[in-house]
Design an enzyme around this catalytic site. Structure first.
Site, PDB file in Angstrom:
ATOM      1  N   CYS A  67      29.790  -0.387  -1.061  1.00 34.44           N
ATOM      2  CA  CYS A  67      30.732  -1.271  -1.744  1.00 34.44           C
ATOM      3  C   CYS A  67      30.692  -2.644  -1.103  1.00 34.44           C
ATOM      4  O   CYS A  67      30.777  -2.770   0.117  1.00 34.44           O
ATOM      5  CB  CYS A  67      32.153  -0.752  -1.600  1.00 34.44           C
ATOM      6  N   CYS A 125      36.185 -13.071  -2.556  1.00 32.26           N
ATOM      7  CA  CYS A 125      36.760 -12.192  -1.531  1.00 32.26           C
ATOM      8  C   CYS A 125      35.883 -12.311  -0.279  1.00 32.26           C
ATOM      9  O   CYS A 125      34.655 -12.213  -0.377  1.00 32.26           O
ATOM     10  CB  CYS A 125      36.819 -10.750  -2.024  1.00 32.26           C
ATOM     11  N   SER A 146      36.938  -1.452 -11.996  1.00 32.84           N
ATOM     12  CA  SER A 146      37.625  -1.907 -10.796  1.00 32.84           C
ATOM     13  C   SER A 146      37.850  -3.416 -10.918  1.00 32.84           C
ATOM     14  O   SER A 146      36.921  -4.166 -11.201  1.00 32.84           O
ATOM     15  CB  SER A 146      36.767  -1.600  -9.575  1.00 32.84           C
ATOM     16  N   GLU A 163      21.933  -6.098  -9.079  1.00 37.84           N
ATOM     17  CA  GLU A 163      21.642  -4.798  -8.489  1.00 37.84           C
ATOM     18  C   GLU A 163      22.514  -3.724  -9.138  1.00 37.84           C
ATOM     19  O   GLU A 163      23.653  -3.980  -9.532  1.00 37.84           O
ATOM     20  CB  GLU A 163      21.911  -4.837  -6.978  1.00 37.84           C
ATOM     21  N   LEU A 191      43.186  -3.526  -3.795  1.00 37.41           N
ATOM     22  CA  LEU A 191      44.439  -4.005  -3.220  1.00 37.41           C
ATOM     23  C   LEU A 191      44.205  -4.574  -1.811  1.00 37.41           C
ATOM     24  O   LEU A 191      44.476  -5.729  -1.555  1.00 37.41           O
ATOM     25  CB  LEU A 191      45.426  -2.834  -3.200  1.00 37.41           C
ATOM     26  N   HIS A 192      43.766  -3.748  -0.903  1.00 41.35           N
ATOM     27  CA  HIS A 192      43.368  -4.125   0.468  1.00 41.35           C
ATOM     28  C   HIS A 192      44.502  -4.593   1.364  1.00 41.35           C
ATOM     29  O   HIS A 192      44.398  -4.551   2.585  1.00 41.35           O
ATOM     30  CB  HIS A 192      42.260  -5.181   0.476  1.00 41.35           C
ATOM     31  N   ASN A 228      32.319  -2.088   4.777  1.00 43.15           N
ATOM     32  CA  ASN A 228      30.866  -2.191   4.953  1.00 43.15           C
ATOM     33  C   ASN A 228      30.531  -3.578   5.472  1.00 43.15           C
ATOM     34  O   ASN A 228      31.177  -4.561   5.090  1.00 43.15           O
ATOM     35  CB  ASN A 228      30.155  -1.946   3.621  1.00 43.15           C
ATOM     36  N   GLU A 271      33.199  -9.437 -11.275  1.00 42.12           N
ATOM     37  CA  GLU A 271      34.561  -9.024 -11.600  1.00 42.12           C
ATOM     38  C   GLU A 271      34.608  -8.702 -13.110  1.00 42.12           C
ATOM     39  O   GLU A 271      34.559  -9.608 -13.953  1.00 42.12           O
ATOM     40  CB  GLU A 271      35.532 -10.166 -11.223  1.00 42.12           C
ATOM     41  N   CYS A 278      33.081  -9.664   0.891  1.00 43.26           N
ATOM     42  CA  CYS A 278      32.191  -9.114  -0.131  1.00 43.26           C
ATOM     43  C   CYS A 278      30.928  -9.979  -0.276  1.00 43.26           C
ATOM     44  O   CYS A 278      31.023 -11.197  -0.477  1.00 43.26           O
ATOM     45  CB  CYS A 278      32.943  -9.059  -1.462  1.00 43.26           C
TER      46      CYS A 278
HETATM   47  N1  SAH Z   1      35.095  -7.098  -8.621  1.00 41.57           N
HETATM   48  C1  SAH Z   1      35.631  -5.800  -8.663  1.00 41.57           C
HETATM   49  C2  SAH Z   1      34.592  -4.718  -8.621  1.00 41.57           C
HETATM   50  C3  SAH Z   1      33.418  -4.887  -7.708  1.00 41.57           C
HETATM   51  S1  SAH Z   1      33.701  -4.713  -5.992  1.00 41.57           S
HETATM   52  C4  SAH Z   1      36.653  -5.600  -7.587  1.00 41.57           C
HETATM   53  O1  SAH Z   1      36.712  -6.408  -6.656  1.00 41.57           O
HETATM   54  O2  SAH Z   1      37.429  -4.653  -7.680  1.00 41.57           O
HETATM   55  C5  SAH Z   1      33.936  -2.952  -5.788  1.00 41.57           C
HETATM   56  C6  SAH Z   1      34.863  -2.592  -4.621  1.00 41.57           C
HETATM   57  O3  SAH Z   1      34.233  -2.851  -3.363  1.00 41.57           O
HETATM   58  C7  SAH Z   1      36.165  -3.376  -4.612  1.00 41.57           C
HETATM   59  O4  SAH Z   1      37.239  -2.535  -4.341  1.00 41.57           O
HETATM   60  C8  SAH Z   1      35.945  -4.321  -3.472  1.00 41.57           C
HETATM   61  O5  SAH Z   1      37.141  -4.818  -2.946  1.00 41.57           O
HETATM   62  C9  SAH Z   1      35.186  -3.458  -2.506  1.00 41.57           C
HETATM   63  N2  SAH Z   1      34.485  -4.187  -1.461  1.00 41.57           N
HETATM   64  C10 SAH Z   1      34.004  -5.441  -1.493  1.00 41.57           C
HETATM   65  N3  SAH Z   1      33.408  -5.748  -0.324  1.00 41.57           N
HETATM   66  C11 SAH Z   1      33.514  -4.655   0.462  1.00 41.57           C
HETATM   67  C12 SAH Z   1      33.055  -4.349   1.777  1.00 41.57           C
HETATM   68  N4  SAH Z   1      32.379  -5.231   2.518  1.00 41.57           N
HETATM   69  N5  SAH Z   1      33.320  -3.119   2.276  1.00 41.57           N
HETATM   70  C13 SAH Z   1      33.998  -2.205   1.527  1.00 41.57           C
HETATM   71  N6  SAH Z   1      34.433  -2.434   0.283  1.00 41.57           N
HETATM   72  C14 SAH Z   1      34.204  -3.653  -0.245  1.00 41.57           C
HETATM   73 FE1  SF4 Z   2      35.931  -9.802  -4.872  1.00 38.03          FE
HETATM   74 FE2  SF4 Z   2      34.982  -7.831  -6.425  1.00 38.03          FE
HETATM   75 FE3  SF4 Z   2      34.114 -10.329  -6.755  1.00 38.03          FE
HETATM   76 FE4  SF4 Z   2      33.422  -8.999  -4.579  1.00 38.03          FE
HETATM   77  S1  SF4 Z   2      32.851  -8.500  -6.664  1.00 38.03           S
HETATM   78  S2  SF4 Z   2      34.154 -11.131  -4.661  1.00 38.03           S
HETATM   79  S3  SF4 Z   2      35.250  -7.782  -4.197  1.00 38.03           S
HETATM   80  S4  SF4 Z   2      36.196  -9.610  -7.070  1.00 38.03           S
END
Ligand code: SAH
Ligand code: SF4
Length: 359
Positions: A352, A132, A210, A93, A234-235, A309, A179, A135
């Site tokens: 996100c 993560c 990112s 997507e 970071l989170h 989200n 990633e 996500c």
């Molecule tokens: N893999 C990379 C980029 C894709 S995710 C990364 O993790 O940085 C893009 C962003 O969305 C990242 O900061 C990720 O932590 C955040 N993200 C993932 N799931 C999310 C959610 N459910 N709500 C808000 N942000 C989220």
């Molecule tokens: Fe984590 Fe980014 Fe991969 Fe989602 S896309 S699992 S936030 S590293």
């Protein structure tokens, strides 16, 4: 991905191929400009080439390996999400976001280029190996890397669409599925291809990568001194909490990650962005904000906080407006700039962390 996908080729590679075919090298440049300056997407569009070469192109190279199958538009019309089918049946997507200043809680914090931005959020992998917990892409697991051409083609698809409406892609964020630093070489090759001043001409500063925090890749990126913006997910700055949200933290814990970030800022003089998905009662508390402020003290950075989200596989809830404002206030008072972004595109699962595909 077969090597014959046209967007997988750099200009030198395209030139060698044309020479192999017995064509003069300038033909490669004509094709390149057709692709990246005129946004042509089919061999027959290339009105600058002899017809015989159209046919050769159509026979030998693949032009449309990304097939848009579904497009959804958010109710406010500002977010568009397209699902692309890939050559092997897998899917990714890509999200287009049309910005105006009302998308942040505080207008004053929007940078000057905010108005009129057309930001494309592209994927770098099918699924993701990082797991993560909050996500949707992580929840689907890792399927495969995208080729550089599959990354480039997402941009060109939307560039063409916007071009037809008299608009341009102003920014590209590598924040879609996957990633980017786990697929480092293809991601950088894609950006290099889109950078070319004689081609698509989208400057490095218009890109943001990112990463979840893969330290060796951050160090490589630092050494390469690229002008691309860097954002770190970071989170949390508490190791046990961060590990529970982002398993990769076990491998690259907070202090090691923040050291790599400091070294990046010192080596490049560039500001780093930290992303923080605000989860109610988990990482949106005053304690968490204070800990973050203490860890980031003195670092040239910016915190981009996003209310969580919703995704199917995670039960955490989004922060409240009040908690988000307090979180921001604590950071700002400590001298750390912080923006809280309003969620966007969530009615079409384009926010996100909401991107997924069954492929
Ligand atoms: N893999 C990379 C980029 C894709 S995710 C990364 O993790 O940085 C893009 C962003 O969305 C990242 O900061 C990720 O932590 C955040 N993200 C993932 N799931 C999310 C959610 N459910 N709500 C808000 N942000 C989220
Ligand atoms: Fe984590 Fe980014 Fe991969 Fe989602 S896309 S699992 S936030 S590293």
């Amino acid at each position: 991905m077969s090597a014959s996908f046209i967007h997988n080729l750099s200009l030198p590679e395209l030139t060698s191929l044309l020479v192999e075919w017995g064509e003069p090298p300038y033909r490669a440049r004509q094709i390149w400009q057709g692709l990246y300056c005129n946004y042509w997407g089919n061999p027959k569009d290339f009105s600058n080439l002899p017809v015989a070469l159209h046919q050769k192109l159509a026979k030998s190279l693949e032009f449309n390996t990304l097939v848009p199958t579904t497009t959804l538009q958010s109710s406010d019309g500002k977010t568009v999400k397209t699902l692309f089918q890939l050559h092997d049946g897998k899917a990714i997507e890509t999200v287009l976001m049309k910005y105006d200043p009302s998308t942040t809680l505080h207008r004053t914090q929007l940078d000057d280029s905010g108005q009129g931005r057309r930001t494309l959020c592209v994927s770098t992998q099918v699924g993701c190996a990082m797991g993560c917990v909050f996500c949707a892409t992580g929840q689907m697991g890792f399927k495969r890397h995208l080729s550089s051409g599959e990354i480039v083609a997402q941009v060109m698809y939307f560039a063409r669409l916007l071009h037809d409406q008299g608009e341009v892609v102003t920014n590209v964020v590598l924040m879609g599925m996957g990633e980017p630093f786990h697929n480092y070489d293809n991601t950088m090759a894609a950006i290099d291809r889109l950078n070319d001043p004689d081609g698509f001409n989208c400057g490095s500063r218009r890109f943001t990568i990112s990463t979840v925090g893969l330290v060796p890749a951050i160090r490589q990126f630092t050494a390469e001194k690229r002008q691309i913006n860097l954002a770190i997910s970071l989170h949390s700055v508490d190791d046990s909490l961060r590990t529970s949200m982002l398993p990769v933290n076990k491998r690259y814990p907070i202090d090691e990650l923040l050291k790599a970030c400091c070294d990046y800022v010192a080596a490049t003089g560039r500001r780093i962005t930290f992303e923080w998905a605000l989860v109610n009662g988990v990482n949106d508390t005053p304690d968490q904000a204070q800990l973050l402020a203490s860890k980031l003290k003195g670092l040239l950075c910016h915190v981009n906080a996003i209310p969580l989200n919703h995704t199917k596989g995670y039960s955490g809830k989004a922060t409240t407006y009040k908690h988000a404002a307090e979180f921001r206030e604590i950071l700002t008072r400590s001298g750390i700039p912080c923006t809280v972004r309003l969620p966007r595109g969530v009615d079409i699962q384009a926010g996100c962390g909401q991107l997924e595909s069954t492929g």
